[in-house]
Scaffold this motif. Structure first.
Motif: not given
Length: 272
Positions: A120-125, A193-204
């Motif tokens: 998710t993080t790599v693809g979003s980046t 952006f990278f770390f907000s995606v990595l951490i922010g989407l963990i619950p989902y």
């Protein structure tokens, strides 16, 4: 367009040129059809066309097929899964929930969660970089009001930008793909952006992956509504809610979200 076409062609080749699958035992019906006088094959090779799942039934069928291949071609299944996931994330194609559930069904709860978070993080980046290079003007032209709203709220929360982005990921008032493509327009640094995606989407990702694990283990609706399954789903939901509750508590005195609270559901509805 060339990049999209090349990636699509690569994924098509990867999904159609399957390696020889493991042999499965023929069913009783297949043995009867083979006739008493003929010599039945000792095993039958599974042949299927791979497509992105669009519902739970297709998801379960795809999971069974890929688990079948994974017994002898683990590297191929991993490459195929990662390629498909990055394809959808990089080009802002909705539907990551099914792939997260597939990760749980194929790789288990923790390895699946790790893969889902990383991909998710790599693809979003990648999506961020593609938008920054090719898509800024198109996004602003297609969604001028929505981009303007996010720009205004981002500037108001610039001093707490990382927590603002975490809040948007925990409580998606706008689709994740739209946040990915608009992030360069909002002048969000790629590291934040990278770390907000990595951490922010963990619950989902946690919810989706563990749901996939459960779905891969049930064979009927009776299993789905058993007390054991329902308690597992409840525990998953409670664990996933904890980070969001903490961020929401922090945001009440720090972040400015009034306009997003009023218009977030409209934004999500229009972009869906």
């Amino acid at each position: 367009m060339i990049l999209v076409a090349a990636a699509t062609f690569y994924l098509y080749l990867l999904s159609t040129n399957l390696p020889p699958g493991p042999k499965r035992k023929p069913s009783e019906d297949e043995l009867e059809k083979s006739g008493e006088d003929s010599d039945p094959d000792p095993g039958l090779e599974e042949v299927r066309t791979l497509t992105f799942p669009s519902d739970l039934e297709e998801l379960q069928e795809l999971a069974e097929l890929l688990k079948f291949y994974k017994t002898e071609h683990t590297a191929y299944v991993l490459l195929l899964f990662c390629s498909a996931y990055l394809y959808k994330q990089s080009f802002a194609i909705p539907g990551s929930s099914f792939l997260n559930m597939l990760a749980g069904a194929l790789f288990g709860p923790w390895q699946g969660l790790f893969l889902a978070c990383v991909l998710t993080t790599v693809g979003s980046t990648y999506c961020y970089l593609l938008s920054r290079t090719f898509g800024k003007q198109h996004i602003v032209r297609m969604f001028p009001d929505k981009v303007s709203l996010l720009q205004r709220k981002t500037e108001e929360n610039r001093s707490s930008l990382f927590f603002f982005l975490l809040f948007l990921r925990f409580f998606p008032m706008t689709p994740n793909w739209f946040l990915n493509v608009t992030a360069p327009i909002l002048n969000i640094p790629i590291s934040i952006f990278f770390f907000s995606v990595l951490i922010g989407l963990i619950p989902y990702n946690f919810i989706c992956v563990h749901t996939g694990v459960i779905l891969s283990e049930i064979s009927s609706l009776d299993d789905l509504f058993s007390w054991s399954t329902l308690m597992q789903l409840l525990a998953i939901a409670l664990v996933a809610l904890v980070p969001g509750a903490l961020i929401k508590h922090y945001s009440q005195g720090t972040l400015k979200l009034d306009e997003l609270d009023k218009n977030g559901h409209q934004l999500d509805k229009k972009l869906s």
